[in-house]
Design an enzyme around this catalytic site. Sequence first.
Site, PDB file in Angstrom:
ATOM      1  N   ARG A   1       0.791  -1.094  -0.134  1.00  0.00           N
ATOM      2  CA  ARG A   1       0.072  -0.040   0.191  1.00  0.00           C
ATOM      3  C   ARG A   1       0.817   1.135  -0.042  1.00  0.00           C
ATOM      4  O   ARG A   1       1.607   1.276   0.860  1.00  0.00           O
ATOM      5  CB  ARG A   1      -0.985   0.159   1.218  1.00  0.00           C
ATOM      6  CG  ARG A   1      -0.376  -0.242   2.609  1.00  0.00           C
ATOM      7  CD  ARG A   1      -1.214  -0.065   3.544  1.00  0.00           C
ATOM      8  NE  ARG A   1      -0.624  -0.271   4.916  1.00  0.00           N
ATOM      9  CZ  ARG A   1       0.143   0.410   5.622  1.00  0.00           C
ATOM     10  NH1 ARG A   1       0.387   1.761   5.414  1.00  0.00           N
ATOM     11  NH2 ARG A   1       0.524  -0.014   7.025  1.00  0.00           N
TER      12      ARG A   1
ATOM     13  N   HIS B   1      -1.813   3.417   6.463  1.00  0.00           N
ATOM     14  CA  HIS B   1      -2.999   2.441   6.709  1.00  0.00           C
ATOM     15  C   HIS B   1      -4.194   2.948   6.761  1.00  0.00           C
ATOM     16  O   HIS B   1      -5.033   2.297   6.056  1.00  0.00           O
ATOM     17  CB  HIS B   1      -2.539   1.732   8.126  1.00  0.00           C
ATOM     18  CG  HIS B   1      -3.495   0.928   8.615  1.00  0.00           C
ATOM     19  ND1 HIS B   1      -3.684  -0.491   7.992  1.00  0.00           N
ATOM     20  CD2 HIS B   1      -4.544   0.834   9.468  1.00  0.00           C
ATOM     21  CE1 HIS B   1      -4.354  -1.101   8.659  1.00  0.00           C
ATOM     22  NE2 HIS B   1      -5.023  -0.376   9.624  1.00  0.00           N
TER      23      HIS B   1
ATOM     24  N   TYR C   1       7.534   4.239   9.878  1.00  0.00           N
ATOM     25  CA  TYR C   1       7.921   2.934  10.100  1.00  0.00           C
ATOM     26  C   TYR C   1       8.568   2.295   8.760  1.00  0.00           C
ATOM     27  O   TYR C   1       8.742   1.204   8.849  1.00  0.00           O
ATOM     28  CB  TYR C   1       6.964   2.256  10.806  1.00  0.00           C
ATOM     29  CG  TYR C   1       5.725   2.333  10.265  1.00  0.00           C
ATOM     30  CD1 TYR C   1       5.314   1.495   8.966  1.00  0.00           C
ATOM     31  CD2 TYR C   1       4.501   3.128  10.642  1.00  0.00           C
ATOM     32  CE1 TYR C   1       3.893   1.613   8.262  1.00  0.00           C
ATOM     33  CE2 TYR C   1       3.378   3.334   9.968  1.00  0.00           C
ATOM     34  CZ  TYR C   1       2.993   2.556   9.097  1.00  0.00           C
ATOM     35  OH  TYR C   1       1.839   2.573   8.246  1.00  0.00           O
TER      36      TYR C   1
END
Length: 368
Positions: free
Chosen positions: A267, A271, A281
Amino acid sequence: MALHPAVDFDQLVSGQTADFPMIQILDEVGQVVNGDIMPTLTDDELVALMSQMVWSRVLDQRSTALNRQGRLGFYAPTAGEEASQLATTFAMKKTDWLLPGYRDVPELIQHGLPLYKAFLWSRGHVVGNEYPEDLHALPPQIIIGAQYVQTAGIALGLKKNGSDEVAWTYTGDGGTSQGDFYEGVNFAGAFKAPAIFVVQNNGFAISVPREKQTAAKTLAQKAVAAGIPGIQVDGMDALAVYEVMKEARAYAAAGNGPVLIETLTYRYGPHTLSGDDPTRYRSKETDDLWQKRDPLVRMRNFLTDKGLWSQEQEDALIEKTKDEIKAAITQADQVGKQTVSRFLKDTYEVQPQNVAEQLAQYQAKEAK
């Protein structure tokens, strides 16, 4: 002293991934690397699949903008997962049953949900959950992995009814760490229910890298514990995803039981748009690596080489999709606001005395 092979535990683990090679047809630049499993899609079907993927990319871009404007509620970006999402759906029949997760709204729309209702679902409006009679689907599941249990149940119902339909669902790599994942896969396997479980492995369960979630080297191999087939496919390769999904559907519909498919995908966005920051991250190097594997670039190059696609064709489709989205969000805006009385009516078929009193009070307030 060397261990006996039967109790050489390191050797037992090291051999677990041997049966799960990644299936691929198109490489990163759209060249055919495995023509032996090329799907038998017509030129029109190839163009239709590419069109759906472009549509999904535009929908993601416009949905993100609408969310930033305050015109949508919850939204989970989908850019990068077009092949994994749309090529799987392309292999299914309209009579099959779809149980999506919250990132799987594009599949739901392509399966038959009106676009304006998808926008209403994002806003938390009840009308977004009122489906046409011929739409074989459930609303997107918010609880991670819960749709796997639901899919097993619907698939068993289809089998008991003697139907040739199949139920299919999705979760992310993080979903395979949930108990519902194991329960759903195991139940469907035990009863040979016609289900297809798609794991969209985008590398991160929100912010947790896949390798920190499980010691399994692939997610496809988790099917072994349930006694069902598992397969890993390049989730950025629409042709490979379609072919694997088509074969899985035929296998399940023939009464052989469920299949687990792991799609290796990514993706590009966060999120969700509810505060997640992927730069905390994910590295730029990782993002750049997956940008080079873009599923739209692969299919665009492949179809252009075949004389089936052009930039003008894509530009026209983009403008058409923008117009459809504009019309759908306008239609969603025109749907009446929700009321407390509607909530009370939907919760209780027969209201107890205290709820009936509250219902009367709210109806009086709402009538003013």
